[in-house]
Scaffold this active site. Structure first.
Site: not given
Lengths: 246, 246
Positions: A50, A52, A111, A198
């Site tokens: 999921r 953001d 990522y 992040r």
């Protein structure tokens, strides 16, 4: 029932994220509506992760089943047709067994985080990278990043809203590399906590500017306290690049 | 009077091009307005090249003079401040002699053309690259491109509106390289005709799909007839990357 696995690319700028929300269009909603427009079937798709609001994907994965048999290539082309003009594209579509679950069958996540390190505002990369005006030492960031490799309690680097039962995660790869004015951070793991990338990038940026020493990052990890990590890097620099399956 | 040279990056998507137009905001207009907003001086800036609507720049150059003396760094920061939210950024600013002219002092021009070669629509690269769905053979394109190297009459590869007196140009470099699903075309010359890069890329794409053989490109060059070249590649894949000066 034929089951399909799709690989998805999206520009997260104008999306509220992967999951259906009341406040705007999500990737999930767009794709479910495109499936309905294409074949009239109301399905719920299962995404690998999921992402953001604002986060991009170059290789998100999802699965769903249809009642009628259709060729994967036909499904892919029809979805791309019906997704327009949403900034979402189906890159691949293949038939999979019923046991396949994009989320729970995943064995590794990858990522990319893009930083542009310069004083001038962004133009072509606006919304696609994080602009950091203070000079960053990418080598120092990369060296510090290696502290986070391995199995740790990543409580300091998870979102308050993170729903994972355990804060223990095994980080396989965290590499920081400068390419001209761009700094790329690549992270790979069997799984990540919510906001972990992040949060790690935000803390590494403090190392890059010299505000933090390598030891400060080690201390932030050690103390297991969200308040002690650096601020989260903004969502629009983050790309889910790939999800691996067996 | 102090003279300044600025290096400019812009996202051409929502701009009508470099030059002032009646039908919308141009790069020139935005920058001239930012100079006025910053110091109240009404100046006319001279750009190195007049990029078309939709064309991007990573290193456009322009020059202008002010009546009052200001540090280049101050000028740059002020312009970036006043340019917001236009997708235009001043990357560098330096003082130059009065004899400097961004257009006529230029000794070499460098362009990049980005093609994304895949079936799926573009998301993060929408408006920043040309989507070509038919499979392209980048090696064949690169091999054919070498036909265009050197001094030729490029009449077949210039716009009808091209104002240059002579169609003779010396193409120094034209390299086609595949990087995954992206194909990058890099072109360098002492000067280019209007639309020359887009026209060359359009013709090379015909070679890439196999519609043209190497010989067809040679024939198109030889015949000196605009109707015989392939269609122009769209503007939004083109980037003015750098302009060289002595």
């Amino acid at each position: 029932m034929p089951c399909y696995r799709i690989t998805i690319e999206y520009d997260g700028r104008d999306l509220v994220g992967w999951q259906r929300q009341k406040n705007g269009p999500s990737v999930q909603q767009h794709i479910e509506e495109a499936i309905f427009d294409f074949c009239g079937e109301e399905v719920r798709i299962q995404g690998a992760g999921r992402t953001d609001a604002g986060v991009h994907a170059l290789g998100q994965v999802a699965n769903f089943a249809l009642t009628s048999n259709r060729k994967p290539q036909v499904v892919m082309n029809a979805l791309n047709q019906h997704l327009k003009p949403a900034p979402i594209a189906i890159l691949e579509c293949e038939e999979v067994g019923e046991e396949f679950c994009a989320r729970f069958s995943a064995i590794k996540w990858h990522y990319l985080y893009r930083i542009i390190n310069r004083r001038a505002p962004l133009t072509v990369d606006a919304g696609l990278a994080w602009l950091v005006k203070r000079e960053l030492d990418a080598d120092a960031m990369n060296e510090a990043a290696q502290i986070l490799i391995g199995r740790h309690d990543f409580t300091s680097f998870r979102a308050a809203a993170c729903q994972a039962k355990s804060p223990m995660r095994t980080l396989e790869r965290l590499v920081v590399e400068r390419k001209g004015e761009e700094i790329q951070v690549r992270a790979s793991a069997i799984s990540f906590l919510h906001n972990q990338v992040r949060s790690m990038v935000g803390s590494l940026s403090l190392v890059g500017t010299g505000q933090w020493a390598r030891e400060d990052l080690a201390a932030a990890l050690e103390v297991k306290d969200r308040q002690r990590a650096g601020p989260n890097a903004p969502p629009y620099g983050l790309y889910l690049t790939r999800v691996d399956y067996d």
